[in-house]
Enzyme design. Structure first.
Site, PDB file in Angstrom:
ATOM      1  N   VAL A  57       1.215  -1.107   0.045  1.00  0.00           N
ATOM      2  CA  VAL A  57       0.081  -0.173  -0.062  1.00  0.00           C
ATOM      3  C   VAL A  57       0.730   1.258   0.309  1.00  0.00           C
ATOM      4  O   VAL A  57       1.973   1.164   0.016  1.00  0.00           O
ATOM      5  CB  VAL A  57      -0.875   0.193   1.164  1.00  0.00           C
ATOM      6  CG1 VAL A  57      -0.179   0.436   2.421  1.00  0.00           C
ATOM      7  CG2 VAL A  57      -1.653   0.434   1.427  1.00  0.00           C
ATOM      8  N   VAL A  79       6.119  -3.946 -10.756  1.00  0.00           N
ATOM      9  CA  VAL A  79       7.052  -3.096 -11.757  1.00  0.00           C
ATOM     10  C   VAL A  79       7.679  -4.613 -11.567  1.00  0.00           C
ATOM     11  O   VAL A  79       7.651  -5.771 -10.477  1.00  0.00           O
ATOM     12  CB  VAL A  79       7.926  -2.285 -11.163  1.00  0.00           C
ATOM     13  CG1 VAL A  79       9.743  -2.576 -10.961  1.00  0.00           C
ATOM     14  CG2 VAL A  79       7.698  -1.146 -11.024  1.00  0.00           C
ATOM     15  N   HIS A 133      11.560  -7.059  10.851  1.00  0.00           N
ATOM     16  CA  HIS A 133      12.610  -6.629  10.396  1.00  0.00           C
ATOM     17  C   HIS A 133      13.494  -6.852  10.010  1.00  0.00           C
ATOM     18  O   HIS A 133      14.613  -6.718   9.818  1.00  0.00           O
ATOM     19  CB  HIS A 133      13.397  -6.442  11.648  1.00  0.00           C
ATOM     20  CG  HIS A 133      12.606  -5.129  12.740  1.00  0.00           C
ATOM     21  ND1 HIS A 133      12.779  -5.010  14.211  1.00  0.00           N
ATOM     22  CD2 HIS A 133      11.147  -4.600  12.603  1.00  0.00           C
ATOM     23  CE1 HIS A 133      12.176  -4.472  15.364  1.00  0.00           C
ATOM     24  NE2 HIS A 133      11.108  -4.462  13.849  1.00  0.00           N
ATOM     25  N   HIS A 135      14.187  -0.942  16.303  1.00  0.00           N
ATOM     26  CA  HIS A 135      13.022  -0.992  15.189  1.00  0.00           C
ATOM     27  C   HIS A 135      13.666  -0.859  14.438  1.00  0.00           C
ATOM     28  O   HIS A 135      14.367  -0.128  14.430  1.00  0.00           O
ATOM     29  CB  HIS A 135      11.632  -0.477  16.083  1.00  0.00           C
ATOM     30  CG  HIS A 135      11.426  -1.592  17.195  1.00  0.00           C
ATOM     31  ND1 HIS A 135      10.022  -2.671  16.682  1.00  0.00           N
ATOM     32  CD2 HIS A 135      11.872  -1.458  18.735  1.00  0.00           C
ATOM     33  CE1 HIS A 135       9.962  -2.697  17.645  1.00  0.00           C
ATOM     34  NE2 HIS A 135      11.160  -2.594  18.554  1.00  0.00           N
TER      35      HIS A 135
HETATM   36  C1  LIG Z   1       3.888  -6.097  10.156  1.00  0.00           C
HETATM   37  C2  LIG Z   1       4.859  -5.464  10.581  1.00  0.00           C
HETATM   38  C3  LIG Z   1       5.193  -4.109  11.526  1.00  0.00           C
HETATM   39  C4  LIG Z   1       6.403  -3.593  11.799  1.00  0.00           C
HETATM   40  N1  LIG Z   1       6.758  -2.890  12.479  1.00  0.00           N
HETATM   41  C5  LIG Z   1       7.442  -2.018  12.874  1.00  0.00           C
HETATM   42  C6  LIG Z   1       7.968  -0.734  14.069  1.00  0.00           C
HETATM   43  O1  LIG Z   1       7.199  -1.428  15.001  1.00  0.00           O
HETATM   44  N2  LIG Z   1       8.749  -0.104  14.583  1.00  0.00           N
HETATM   45  C7  LIG Z   1       9.846  -0.351  12.882  1.00  0.00           C
HETATM   46  O2  LIG Z   1      10.624   0.466  13.291  1.00  0.00           O
HETATM   47  N3  LIG Z   1       9.712  -0.890  11.841  1.00  0.00           N
HETATM   48  C8  LIG Z   1       9.213  -1.895  12.180  1.00  0.00           C
HETATM   49  N4  LIG Z   1       8.437  -2.406  11.097  1.00  0.00           N
HETATM   50  C9  LIG Z   1       9.687  -2.648   9.712  1.00  0.00           C
HETATM   51  C10 LIG Z   1       9.738  -1.606   9.134  1.00  0.00           C
HETATM   52  O3  LIG Z   1       8.010  -1.213   8.830  1.00  0.00           O
HETATM   53  C11 LIG Z   1      10.083  -1.623   8.416  1.00  0.00           C
HETATM   54  O4  LIG Z   1      11.477  -1.843   7.562  1.00  0.00           O
HETATM   55  C12 LIG Z   1      10.149  -0.694   6.971  1.00  0.00           C
HETATM   56  O5  LIG Z   1       8.392  -0.309   6.775  1.00  0.00           O
HETATM   57  C13 LIG Z   1      10.759  -0.473   5.394  1.00  0.00           C
HETATM   58  O6  LIG Z   1      10.457  -0.140   4.866  1.00  0.00           O
HETATM   59  P1  LIG Z   1      10.932  -0.226   3.130  1.00  0.00           P
HETATM   60  O7  LIG Z   1      10.866   1.215   2.949  1.00  0.00           O
HETATM   61  O8  LIG Z   1      12.176  -1.224   3.039  1.00  0.00           O
HETATM   62  O9  LIG Z   1       9.846  -1.205   2.531  1.00  0.00           O
HETATM   63  P2  LIG Z   1       8.640  -1.119   2.639  1.00  0.00           P
HETATM   64  O10 LIG Z   1       8.013   0.226   3.593  1.00  0.00           O
HETATM   65  O11 LIG Z   1       7.722  -2.448   2.860  1.00  0.00           O
HETATM   66  O12 LIG Z   1       8.386  -0.336   1.116  1.00  0.00           O
HETATM   67  C14 LIG Z   1       8.246  -1.586  -0.499  1.00  0.00           C
HETATM   68  C15 LIG Z   1       6.968  -0.538  -0.979  1.00  0.00           C
HETATM   69  O13 LIG Z   1       7.882  -1.346  -2.281  1.00  0.00           O
HETATM   70  C16 LIG Z   1       6.582  -1.856  -2.658  1.00  0.00           C
HETATM   71  N5  LIG Z   1       6.300  -2.891  -4.064  1.00  0.00           N
HETATM   72  C17 LIG Z   1       7.497  -4.031  -3.305  1.00  0.00           C
HETATM   73  N6  LIG Z   1       7.615  -4.707  -5.192  1.00  0.00           N
HETATM   74  C18 LIG Z   1       7.442  -3.771  -6.151  1.00  0.00           C
HETATM   75  C19 LIG Z   1       7.051  -3.966  -7.401  1.00  0.00           C
HETATM   76  N7  LIG Z   1       7.519  -5.200  -8.109  1.00  0.00           N
HETATM   77  N8  LIG Z   1       6.553  -2.805  -7.654  1.00  0.00           N
HETATM   78  C20 LIG Z   1       6.155  -1.481  -7.316  1.00  0.00           C
HETATM   79  N9  LIG Z   1       5.815  -1.792  -5.518  1.00  0.00           N
HETATM   80  C21 LIG Z   1       6.476  -2.726  -5.476  1.00  0.00           C
HETATM   81  C22 LIG Z   1       5.946  -2.227  -1.560  1.00  0.00           C
HETATM   82  O14 LIG Z   1       4.604  -2.515  -2.189  1.00  0.00           O
HETATM   83  C23 LIG Z   1       5.640  -1.561  -0.979  1.00  0.00           C
HETATM   84  O15 LIG Z   1       5.526  -0.503  -0.362  1.00  0.00           O
HETATM   85  C24 LIG Z   1       7.453  -3.384  10.837  1.00  0.00           C
HETATM   86  C25 LIG Z   1       7.576  -3.390   9.889  1.00  0.00           C
HETATM   87  C26 LIG Z   1       6.237  -5.435   8.908  1.00  0.00           C
HETATM   88  C27 LIG Z   1       5.854  -5.236   8.397  1.00  0.00           C
END
Ligand SMILES: Cc1cc2nc3c(=O)[nH]c(=O)nc-3n(C[C@H](O)[C@H](O)[C@H](O)COP(=O)(O)OP(=O)(O)OC[C@H]3O[C@@H](n4cnc5c(N)ncnc54)[C@H](O)[C@@H]3O)c2cc1C
Ligand SMILES: *[C@@H]1O[C@H](CO)[C@@H](O)[C@H](O)[C@H]1NC(C)=O
Ligand SMILES: *[C@@H]1O[C@H](CO)[C@@H](O)[C@H](O)[C@H]1NC(C)=O
Ligand SMILES: *[C@@H]1O[C@H](CO)[C@@H](O)[C@H](O)[C@H]1NC(C)=O
Ligand SMILES: *[C@@H]1O[C@H](CO)[C@@H](O)[C@H](O)[C@H]1NC(C)=O
Ligand SMILES: *[C@@H]1O[C@H](CO)[C@@H](O)[C@H](O)[C@H]1NC(C)=O
Ligand SMILES: *[C@@H]1O[C@H](CO)[C@@H](O)[C@H](O)[C@H]1NC(C)=O
Ligand SMILES: *[C@@H]1O[C@H](CO)[C@@H](O)[C@H](O)[C@H]1NC(C)=O
Ligand SMILES: *[C@@H]1O[C@H](CO)[C@@H](O)[C@H](O)[C@H]1NC(C)=O
Ligand SMILES: *[C@@H]1O[C@H](CO)[C@@H](O)[C@H](O)[C@H]1NC(C)=O
Ligand SMILES: *[C@@H]1O[C@H](CO)[C@@H](O)[C@H](O)[C@H]1NC(C)=O
Ligand SMILES: *[C@@H]1O[C@H](CO)[C@@H](O)[C@H](O)[C@H]1NC(C)=O
Ligand SMILES: *[C@@H]1O[C@H](CO)[C@@H](O)[C@H](O)[C@H]1NC(C)=O
Length: 694
Positions: A137, A288, A566, A609
């Protein structure tokens, strides 16, 4: 400059750039505010953008927001999930993360690990598969996560900087500044400080960043009791955990916006206030599937376009890229996209007949994850804990758990500490020699293992986190592994981008991880039995009195442990010869203009976290992108005016600081950008851009 809060402020900001009539009504303002967000593939298909960001998650929206501050740069984001606007209330209620959870819905990728030999099922048989939720999302996992905002330590960040040899970009000082840049901090309410010992140092926090960081409006007596109990026997109370000394016991901050007690996350912070921008297009509901390259210079390939589709078997669309592709798909999807696009271990790509664009064995390797579970008690007085539901009262619903205690290795193993460390150290060669992985990756493991053993485990940094939780009517004291020695991998399982990749975190491949958790759970139980927390708990329901010996604990852990959500490190920033995937400027080795910016790039898991570090690294990543924008202008100018000195054709040796690992720094790289500050130069470059492709 950032708009802090409120529709009125947003409208005021819009008024500065939009005709007044457009913002007469709040609804109108809201509609305009979402103008950038589209579900129409035709808004991208066949068009060209300067930057294409893959994934509108936590990091992706930060990067897109920062780049599009420069109105001359056209930015596209492609997000696989939906916008979430229809489900705003569900996503923005802090208590909703537990009691109206977006997990297991269309907002969740619903991944599962491969069969794990280190995990046991309910009957005690090895091979349990563990669920791995991830946000799908706008906002990504920041829209569905637990809101804990906890920083890592100076020790860990400086270790990262030294693994890549770039303290000028990745030292704690830089990361600390970047995390503060993203943050607006608000001190706790009296309601909270009356019940819980909460201390903070305002200097450790940001004052005007997009992301709100604070505490809930309310708290409860057992929270304060946990802080007091853990401070006595787990780790001492920490008055300032957010400035690099991240260990000890404290009530952590949460990503809560105290103006309306809602979740603050990357969409609400970095997109909603700016989505009126006409140079920003955010396409939702499209996945993608591939990045296409110009491989005419095989040692420095150029990303030219990105393909995307709405569903398995759906039509494939293409958007062209004038400058850079930025992968922000997260720890699981980035390696999948890279491998599908021909960047990865040659042996893996050959298996699927994928033409090799860059043979980069580290892609998807180095996977590290935190693991957690909880000791659970019934409560003595059910009316003194948070309701196990979303109530509709915004103050009450702002409560979610955040009391933590980070326990160091010497406390955890007390008398056996040096023996435990020596065992790990002495077995290192043995461990490495027994691994069936490409040599470069092995070198990287050797590097990061040495950092863990010599710099992390012998420091104050906690390899274990203890967490207090009121969940579903009971009280838990949880334990969570922070510095796993086990290393896993993400690998495609087919050439279909809609098939899940193989997620193998290799849980408990290294026994030390199990030992840390075993001692951690013993300590967690003792914290629950320690006054004053013991005054609030009744009988222990999990694991219960039957679990006592080391063997009992280890079996219970293998049966009950799950991800703390994480995962990181699958596109590690390490030297290429050590299985690295990106260089210090976040550029994928062997490419000219493909960066990875998200939780997949830290080379080591951190004791915290994960999101605070991702907010920080995405801010740094956006700065790097903007610092390097000049090279593309320069290229254009040099190709349109023969007099400009161009040393290296496609810009690989034009003196910029993103030159694939060699990274000679030069003040000359930004000269084109400086020249462009004159309007005439901007016009010249813009005109040239139209007719010039990199
Ligand atoms: C249930 C849960 C609880 C958590 N609790 C905590 C917490 O309390 N505190 C904390 O610090 N961290 C927490 N985390 C971890 C933290 O949210 C993540 O480490 C962080 O959001 C990672 O950021 P990111 O940008 O790497 O990935 P994300 O935020 O996951 O973003 C990746 C995005 O890319 C999109 N995407 C992926 N592949 C494609 C594609 N091929 N084409 C188009 N779009 C795509 C996905 O849909 C998503 O929107 C939690 C995670 C989860 C799942
Ligand atoms: C809370 O306020 C922020 C602005 O500070 C706004 O973006 C967000 O939409 C609001 N949330 C809700 C659910 O009203
Ligand atoms: C995840 O699982 C839920 C429940 O089975 C389902 O409704 C949802 O569509 C799934 N999400 C995705 C992205 O497939
Ligand atoms: C805190 O707020 C809650 C909910 O509004 C209220 O019930 C409680 O009495 C308050 N506690 C204190 C100590 O102010
Ligand atoms: C997203 O795509 C799916 C699959 O094609 C479709 O069923 C759904 O209606 C789309 N949602 C939106 C909001 O466009
Ligand atoms: C239970 O907790 C409520 C709310 O804090 C308090 O008012 C009440 O006195 C407690 N009851 C007992 C028996 O301690
Ligand atoms: C230390 O080692 C001894 C002997 O192996 C063992 O009995 C004891 O449980 C260990 N203690 C800790 C804290 O690991
Ligand atoms: C690990 O690195 C050290 C140098 O830091 C080296 O001496 C050792 O041989 C390496 N081990 C393996 C298995 O490569
Ligand atoms: C040492 O490493 C080997 C190979 O990985 C492993 O089988 C063994 O259990 C390890 N020993 C200890 C004490 O961790
Ligand atoms: C671990 O924490 C304890 C308690 O604060 C402290 O006494 C000890 O020195 C710490 N260990 C290290 C290696 O810093
Ligand atoms: C991987 O692919 C094989 C062969 O197509 C299939 O049987 C298996 O279920 C797939 N594994 C996962 C986790 O999707
Ligand atoms: C910048 O360019 C000038 C002229 O080409 C050259 O003399 C100078 O050494 C360059 N500076 C750096 C830091 O490379
Ligand atoms: C990149 O180079 C520019 C100009 O040489 C410099 O100002 C900037 O700090 C460098 N950025 C990084 C991340 O090294």
């Amino acid at each position: 400059m950032f708009i802090k809060s409120g529709v009125a402020l947003l409208a005021a900001a819009l008024a500065a750039v939009e005709p007044a009539s457009a913002v007469n009504q709040h609804e109108g303002a809201r509609e305009i505010a979402r103008r950038s967000v589209t579900t129409k593939a035709s808004d991208l298909n066949g068009k060209s953008f300067d930057y294409v960001v893959v994934g509108g998650g936590l990091a992706g929206l930060i990067v897109a927001s920062r780049i599009s501050e420069d109105s001359s740069l056209r930015v596209a984001v492609i997000e696989a999930g939906e916008s979430g606007y229809e489900e705003n209330a569900q996503l923005s209620s802090p208590a909703g993360n537990l009691y109206n959870s977006p997990l297991n819905s269309k907002f969740d990728w619903n991944w599962t690990t491969t069969s794990q030999s280190g995990l046991l099922d309910g009957s005690g048989n090895p091979g349990r598969q563990a669920p791995w939720p991830r946000g799908k999302v706008l906002g990504g996992s920041s829209a569905v996560n637990g809101l804990y905002y906890v920083r890592h330590s100076k020790t860990e960040q400086d270790a990262w900087a030294s693994l890549i040899g770039a303290p000028d970009i990745w030292s704690w000082d830089k990361m600390f500044a970047a995390m503060k840049k993203s943050e607006t901090f608000t001190p706790p309410e009296k309601n909270v400080t009356d019940q819980v010992n909460v201390q903070y140092n305002a200097k450790s926090h940001g004052t005007d960043g997009p992301l709100h960081v604070s505490w809930p409006a309310v708290s409860y007596p057992p929270v304060g009791a946990f802080i007091d109990a853990a401070s006595q026997i787990a780790a001492p109370f920490n008055k300032d955990p957010d400035s690099g000394s991240s260990w000890g016991t404290f009530l952590a901050t949460l990503t809560i916006n105290p103006t309306n007690w809602t979740r603050s996350y990357s969409r609400s912070a970095y997109l909603d206030p700016y989505s009126y921008r006409s140079n920003l297009v955010v396409l939702t509901n499209y996945t993608v599937t591939k990045v296409n390259f110009d491989t005419s210079d095989a040692s420095n390939v150029v990303a030219k376009s990105v393909e995307f589709a709405n569903r398995d078997g759906g039509k494939t669309y293409t958007v062209n890229v004038d400058r850079e592709v930025i992968l922000s798909g997260g720890t699981i999807n980035d390696p999948q996209i890279l491998q599908l696009s021909g960047i990865g271990d040659k042996a893996l790509l050959d298996k699927f007949n994928i033409p090799v664009v860059v043979d980069l064995p580290g892609v998807g390797q180095h996977l590290q994850d935190h693991l957690s579970a909880g000791v659970e008690w019934k409560v003595k007085n059910a009316s003194e804990i948070a309701p196990a539901a979303v109530t509709g009262d915004a103050l009450v619903d702002s409560y979610t758990n955040s009391a933590v205690s980070y326990v160091n290795t010497s406390t955890l193993f007390s008398g056996n500490y040096s023996t435990v460390i020596d065992d790990v150290k002495n077995n290192l060669t043995n461990v490495l020699n027994n691994m069936d992985i490409p040599d470069a990756v092995k070198q990287g493991y050797n590097m990061t293992y040495s950092t863990q053993i010599n710099e992390i485990f012998q420091s104050k940094v906690g390899p274990l986190e203890i967490l207090f939780a009121m969940t579903f009517g009971n009280i838990q004291v949880q334990a969570a592994l922070q510095h796993p020695m086990s290393r896993g991998s993400i690998e495609i399982n087919s050439t279909n981008p809609f098939d899940p990749p193989l997620i193998d975190p290799a849980y408990f491949r290294q026994n030390i991880d199990l030992e840390v958790l075993r001692e951690g759970f013993k300590l967690a139980r003792r914290v629950g039995q320690q006054a004053p927390l013991s005054d609030h708990v009744a009988e222990e329901v999990k694991p219960g009195s039957a679990v006592q010996t080391d063997e009992d604990w280890e079996k219970w852990i293998r049966q009950n442990i799950g991800t703390e959500f994480h995962p990181s490190c699958t596109c590690s920033m390490l030297p290429q010869e050590a299985g690295g995937v990106v260089d210090k400027n976040l550029l994928v080795y062997g490419t000219k203009n493909l960066r990875v910016i998200d939780a997949s790039v830290p080379p080591l898991s951190v004791s915290a976290h994960l999101m605070s570090i991702v907010y920080g690294l995405a801010e740094i990543g956006a700065e790097i992108v903007l610092q390097n924008k000049g090279q593309y202008d320069k290229k254009v100018i040099s190709s349109s005016s023969a007099s400009a000195s161009s040393t290296g054709g496609a810009g690989s040796s034009d003196g910029s600081n993103n030159s694939n690992g060699n990274d000679q720094q030069s003040d000359n790289s930004s000269s084109a950008a400086r020249a462009l500050t004159s309007p005439a130069a901007v016009l010249l470059a813009a005109a040239a851009l139209v007719i010039t492709m990199i």
